[in-house]
Scaffold this motif. Structure first.
Motif, PDB file in Angstrom:
ATOM      1  N   GLY A  63     -10.188 -47.774  -9.739  1.00  0.00           N
ATOM      2  CA  GLY A  63      -8.936 -47.357  -9.129  1.00  0.00           C
ATOM      3  C   GLY A  63      -8.917 -45.912  -8.669  1.00  0.00           C
ATOM      4  O   GLY A  63      -7.855 -45.417  -8.288  1.00  0.00           O
ATOM      5  N   GLN A  64     -10.037 -45.241  -8.695  1.00  0.00           N
ATOM      6  CA  GLN A  64     -10.236 -43.858  -8.221  1.00  0.00           C
ATOM      7  C   GLN A  64      -9.801 -42.839  -9.276  1.00  0.00           C
ATOM      8  O   GLN A  64      -8.614 -42.687  -9.556  1.00  0.00           O
ATOM      9  N   PRO A  65     -10.761 -42.132  -9.848  1.00  0.00           N
ATOM     10  CA  PRO A  65     -10.468 -41.185 -10.922  1.00  0.00           C
ATOM     11  C   PRO A  65      -9.918 -39.869 -10.395  1.00  0.00           C
ATOM     12  O   PRO A  65     -10.157 -39.484  -9.256  1.00  0.00           O
ATOM     13  N   SER A  66      -9.175 -39.184 -11.258  1.00  0.00           N
ATOM     14  CA  SER A  66      -8.675 -37.856 -10.897  1.00  0.00           C
ATOM     15  C   SER A  66      -8.480 -37.041 -12.170  1.00  0.00           C
ATOM     16  O   SER A  66      -9.453 -36.653 -12.790  1.00  0.00           O
ATOM     17  N   GLY A  67      -7.229 -36.778 -12.574  1.00  0.00           N
ATOM     18  CA  GLY A  67      -6.963 -35.940 -13.736  1.00  0.00           C
ATOM     19  C   GLY A  67      -7.656 -36.442 -14.992  1.00  0.00           C
ATOM     20  O   GLY A  67      -7.874 -37.641 -15.176  1.00  0.00           O
ATOM     21  N   LEU A  68      -7.959 -35.509 -15.885  1.00  0.00           N
ATOM     22  CA  LEU A  68      -8.798 -35.810 -17.042  1.00  0.00           C
ATOM     23  C   LEU A  68      -8.417 -34.900 -18.198  1.00  0.00           C
ATOM     24  O   LEU A  68      -8.130 -33.718 -18.007  1.00  0.00           O
ATOM     25  N   GLY A  69      -8.427 -35.460 -19.404  1.00  0.00           N
ATOM     26  CA  GLY A  69      -8.176 -34.664 -20.600  1.00  0.00           C
ATOM     27  C   GLY A  69      -8.449 -35.486 -21.840  1.00  0.00           C
ATOM     28  O   GLY A  69      -8.906 -36.637 -21.764  1.00  0.00           O
ATOM     29  N   TRP A  70      -8.147 -34.886 -22.995  1.00  0.00           N
ATOM     30  CA  TRP A  70      -8.396 -35.546 -24.266  1.00  0.00           C
ATOM     31  C   TRP A  70      -7.204 -35.338 -25.190  1.00  0.00           C
ATOM     32  O   TRP A  70      -6.607 -34.253 -25.224  1.00  0.00           O
ATOM     33  N   LEU A  71      -6.867 -36.383 -25.940  1.00  0.00           N
ATOM     34  CA  LEU A  71      -5.837 -36.288 -26.960  1.00  0.00           C
ATOM     35  C   LEU A  71      -6.394 -35.534 -28.165  1.00  0.00           C
ATOM     36  O   LEU A  71      -7.614 -35.378 -28.305  1.00  0.00           O
TER      37      LEU A  71
END
Length: 308
Positions: free
Chosen positions: A63-71
């Motif tokens: 679905g096309q990646p963008s923003g990224l982070g970790w809990l």
């Protein structure tokens, strides 16, 4: 001491389509850490050592990646743009929907920043950028650790890269079509105070057509990252450069790698490597048909601070 503008810019990753959302992250199997990033049109997240070696495909995102982070517990949260969803990768590797934001956005959800409590502050295009729609303002979303979605700001011009100060008390949001970086005080419960200018490069656009609006931008702030002296490195999406900005809008350093720059972050073992997401332009059709996207890097003097 050599001025940053005169320092060599080196290639770290080549052969990508359109790299975005770089994040430096410690690695259990590599004490120096690794750079993670999205590549829009190869539809995956990748990681690489700081020198460009050992490139890994970390997760495919059709679905096309963008923003990224970790809990806080280490689970990865990420944007699937065309699904209008924030996703989560569990400890066992399975992928689930963290939050469906389709009813809350006017265009593709895009970049975000995750705070120390696991709250994700997420922007969106606000309109169909690649389809040629007129410019429209939008809001900012907060997605809580339980997946609850709250609209926490309004009237933003393409909220994009974001950063949180080391004390957790201020959220900075790049407004790509707004000629500005906005700041919000962050309350203990994650609520935001009123928007204020953190840096202003010019007036917001008066044109509604994207092409005309671009011509009215002095700086088009895209991805960004904070340093330990409180300055913000900002990718200028129309200027082919990254600029280091003080609060108030003064540009104190510039890196011009000779191509477009759409995101940046500070990383490396000592936090003093500025990584740049580069491509000739941001046109979806041109970038998806070519493999000209790169990550480049240059050494800087002041290390990383804050989030991401």
């Amino acid at each position: 001491m050599t001025a940053i503008a005169d320092r060599p810019v080196r290639r770290v990753v080549t052969g990508m389509s359109f790299t975005e959302c770089p994040r430096w992250r410690p690695s259990e199997d590599d004490g120096a850490g690794r750079l993670w990033f999205a590549d829009f049109y190869t539809q995956a997240y990748y990681s690489v050592r700081g020198d460009g070696s050992d490139l890994r495909t970390e997760l495919e995102v059709p679905g096309q990646p963008s923003g990224l982070g970790w809990l806080p517990d280490g689970r990865m949260v990420f944007v699937s743009m065309r699904d209008a969803a924030l996703m989560r990768r569990e400890h066992d590797g399975s992928v689930v929907v963290h939050a469906d934001v389709s009813d809350h956005v006017g265009g593709h959800p895009n970049d975000m920043v995750v705070d120390a409590e696991g709250r994700c502050y997420l922007g969106d295009f606000g309109f169909d950028l690649m389809g040629g729609a007129d410019l429209a303002r939008t809001g900012l979303l907060r997605v809580d650790p339980d997946g609850a979605v709250t609209r926490v700001a309004e009237g933003l011009w393409f909220p994009n890269g974001s950063a949180i100060t080391p004390d957790g008390g201020t959220l900075l949001v790049d407004e790509t079509f707004g000629n500005r970086v906005s700041a919000f005080d962050v309350a203990p419960d994650g609520a935001l105070g009123p928007r204020r200018d953190w840096a202003r490069f010019g007036e917001p656009p008066t044109a509604s057509a994207v092409g005309e609006a671009i011509g009215q931008l002095a700086v088009a702030p895209d991805g960004c990252g904070l340093d330990a002296k409180g300055c913000l490195w900002v990718a200028d999406a129309v200027g082919g450069r990254a600029v280091r900005v003080r609060e108030g809008g003064e540009v104190v350093d510039t890196v011009s790698p000779g191509t477009g720059v759409y995101a940046c972050t500070l990383g490396g073992a000592d936090g003093r490597t500025l990584y740049l997401c580069c491509a000739p332009d941001f046109d979806e059709h041109a970038r998806s048909a070519a493999r000209e996207g790169e990550i480049r890097a240059v050494d800087v003097d002041v290390p990383h601070a804050g989030r991401p």
